[in-house]
Design an enzyme around this catalytic site. Structure first.
Site, PDB file in Angstrom:
ATOM      1  N   LEU A 190       1.475   8.780  -0.286  1.00 44.15           N
ATOM      2  CA  LEU A 190       1.769   9.236   0.997  1.00 44.15           C
ATOM      3  C   LEU A 190       3.232   9.706   1.013  1.00 44.15           C
ATOM      4  CD1 LEU A 190       0.361   6.359   3.242  1.00 44.15           C
ATOM      5  CD2 LEU A 190      -0.629   8.187   2.243  1.00 44.15           C
ATOM      6  N   THR A 228       4.361   6.489   8.079  1.00 45.77           N
ATOM      7  CA  THR A 228       4.712   6.856   6.729  1.00 45.77           C
ATOM      8  C   THR A 228       6.081   7.051   7.094  1.00 45.77           C
ATOM      9  OG1 THR A 228       2.517   7.292   5.893  1.00 45.77           O
ATOM     10  CG2 THR A 228       4.511   8.132   4.569  1.00 45.77           C
ATOM     11  N   HIS A 231       8.301   4.118   7.698  1.00 41.05           N
ATOM     12  CA  HIS A 231       8.389   3.170   6.503  1.00 41.05           C
ATOM     13  C   HIS A 231       9.458   3.942   5.652  1.00 41.05           C
ATOM     14  CE1 HIS A 231       6.607   0.787   3.183  1.00 41.05           C
ATOM     15  NE2 HIS A 231       7.302   1.867   2.628  1.00 41.05           N
ATOM     16  N   GLU A 232       9.073   4.963   5.255  1.00 42.73           N
ATOM     17  CA  GLU A 232      10.123   5.823   4.283  1.00 42.73           C
ATOM     18  C   GLU A 232      11.542   6.023   4.742  1.00 42.73           C
ATOM     19  OE1 GLU A 232       8.912   5.956   1.199  1.00 42.73           O
ATOM     20  OE2 GLU A 232       6.844   5.588   1.413  1.00 42.73           O
ATOM     21  N   TRP A 243       8.408  -7.644  -0.491  1.00 45.89           N
ATOM     22  CA  TRP A 243       8.307  -8.417  -1.766  1.00 45.89           C
ATOM     23  C   TRP A 243       9.266  -7.828  -2.771  1.00 45.89           C
ATOM     24  CZ3 TRP A 243       5.087  -5.045   0.597  1.00 45.89           C
ATOM     25  CH2 TRP A 243       4.886  -3.758   0.224  1.00 45.89           C
ATOM     26  N   ASP A 300      -1.226   2.470   9.498  1.00 48.80           N
ATOM     27  CA  ASP A 300      -0.322   2.714  10.609  1.00 48.80           C
ATOM     28  C   ASP A 300      -0.501   2.257  11.944  1.00 48.80           C
ATOM     29  OD1 ASP A 300       0.608   4.893   8.659  1.00 48.80           O
ATOM     30  OD2 ASP A 300       0.315   6.540  10.107  1.00 48.80           O
TER      31      ASP A 300
HETATM   32 ZN   LIG Z   1       7.651   1.879   0.576  1.00 47.01          ZN
END
Ligand SMILES: [Zn+2]
Length: 422
Positions: A190, A228, A231-232, A243, A300
């Site tokens: 992505l 996306t 997030h980025e 994690w 999303d």
């Molecule tokens: Zn990531």
């Protein structure tokens, strides 16, 4: 090793349409000497652990309360297309910008529906807004969007920042976003962004496939709500996955995102889990993992929050490795910059709580409009305000509760504040 990673990602993404983010693989590619790795470790240690006083935090505070210091980050979008379909529309770009500006101000309308009530109290208004550049680095007028046709033989994922793609605008002053097709070796990816230790490098910024960008046009389910990018850009601002650097065994040093209020997991959640879930939790708890965090791998529609701990980490980034962005907004997009912070800090809403009408004291800065949002991020009232009337606004018709004000001057955002109506 790299090829194996790609093959695994390809297989999983093709079969399940799962989120795949390439940030750590891309970071590993540039951390190719012991010196670069050591620099990375030191910068990220600062980002994750600094308790120094900074713009957002003074001694004794933990940096997680609202600072009323909204940072504006100028953005330039590089659209690199090989066919007309990949040359996404201005409207699609604007839809992405709108998503960012809702998600990073906790004004996303899906917040209440997606975030369980037990996690709503630790969810953060990141107090960051993004503006499309109106000036190029040399001062010329721009729309903030650069469009360029690139050869079909060019690998967008490898060459986006090179002459064969479109080189970054000064990455210490602008957040560079490149949109194109991630195929070949990158099939199923992505996007990715570089962590703050790469600030100012030619490749620094956010890279995204044109099918997972914005909410309209070529945006493709289940990654068609602009998350996306949310997030980025979290990575760009220093955030990691829950994690940590990899999905090593729970308790290992790399299994840590440096954020106290995001429960550790041993790997990503995918698609749309049912709350509560301990499926990947390192330690099972009644409420389970915060898999609806923007930094997890869910679809999303199933991510809707950052935490207060993540906000504190981003504030470290903005006070350190990405501090150069703080002073660029006023020239790059005519928005507020750090020099205005004192004038903005002086803006006071009173009385608050309020029952009938409130006033805004703004001794150093003119304002002319106020919007009131409810806790679902819905605009419930807006009005022009006037200094000759003490910037007065009534709250007729609004139920008791917590609201958020957005204050503007000549259509430019000035400040947000919380308003309690009795
Ligand atoms: Zn990531």
């Amino acid at each position: 090793m790299r090829k194996i990673t790609f093959l695994l990602l390809l297989a999983s993404s093709t079969l399940f349409a799962q989120r795949t983010c390439l940030t750590h693989e891309k970071m590993n590619n540039v951390l190719n000497t012991p010196e670069k790795k050591a620099h990375h470790d030191e910068v990220m240690n600062f980002v994750k652990n600094s308790s120094q006083d900074n713009l957002f935090r003074t001694s004794g505070s933990n940096g997680t309360q609202s600072t009323n210091t909204v940072i504006t980050i100028p953005v330039v979008f590089h659209v690199l297309y090989k066919n007309p379909n990949q040359n996404i529309s201005d409207a699609q770009i604007q839809s992405q910008l709108d998503v960012l500006n809702r998600d990073y101000r906790k004004l996303n309308t899906d917040f209440s529906a997606v975030v369980p009530s037990v996690f709503q109290g630790i969810s953060a208004d990141m107090e960051i807004v993004f503006c499309k550049a109106t000036k190029t680095p040399s001062g010329a007028t721009t729309t903030g969007i650069v469009r360029k046709s690139i050869a079909s033989s060019v690998s967008f994922g490898d060459s986006y920042y090179l002459a064969a793609g479109d080189p970054a605008w000064d990455p210490t002053k602008y957040l560079n976003v490149w949109v194109g097709i991630l195929n070949g070796d990158y099939n199923g990816i992505l996007g990715w962004a570089y962590l703050p230790d790469q600030a100012g490098q030619a490749w620094d910024g956010f890279v995204c496939d044109y099918r997972y960008f914005g909410t309209t046009g070529t945006a493709t389910a289940p990654f068609n709500l602009g998350r996306t990018c949310t997030h980025e850009i979290g990575h760009y601002l220093g955030l990691d996955h829950p994690w940590g650097e990899d999905d090593s065994l729970c308790g290992s040093a790399s299994n840590d995102d440096g954020v106290a209020d995001t429960p550790a997991t041993n790997g990503p959640y995918f698609e749309c889990p049912t709350f509560p879930s301990n499926e990947f939790a390192c330690t099972a708890t009644p409420n389970g993992s915060i898999f609806m965090n923007y930094m997890d791998y869910v679809n999303d529609a199933c991510m809707a929050m950052f935490t207060n701990g993540q906000k504190a980490l981003v504030q470290n980034t903005m006070s350190g490795p990405r501090a150069s962005l703080l002073t660029s907004a006023s020239t790059a997009c005519g928005a507020l910059s750090v020099e205005d912070f004192q004038a903005i800090k002086a803006i006071t809403v009173y009385p608050n709580p309020v029952s009938v009408e409130f006033f805004i004291a703004s001794p150093f800065k003119s304002i002319d409009e106020v919007e009131i949002y409810n806790q679902n991020g819905q605009l419930v009232k807006s009005a022009k305000v006037d200094s000759t009337d003490s910037y007065r606004m009534n709250v007729d018709g609004l139920a008791s509760g917590i609201y958020y004000l957005r204050i503007y001057d000549k259509n430019e955002f000035v400040k947000s504040d919380k308003l309690i109506i009795k």
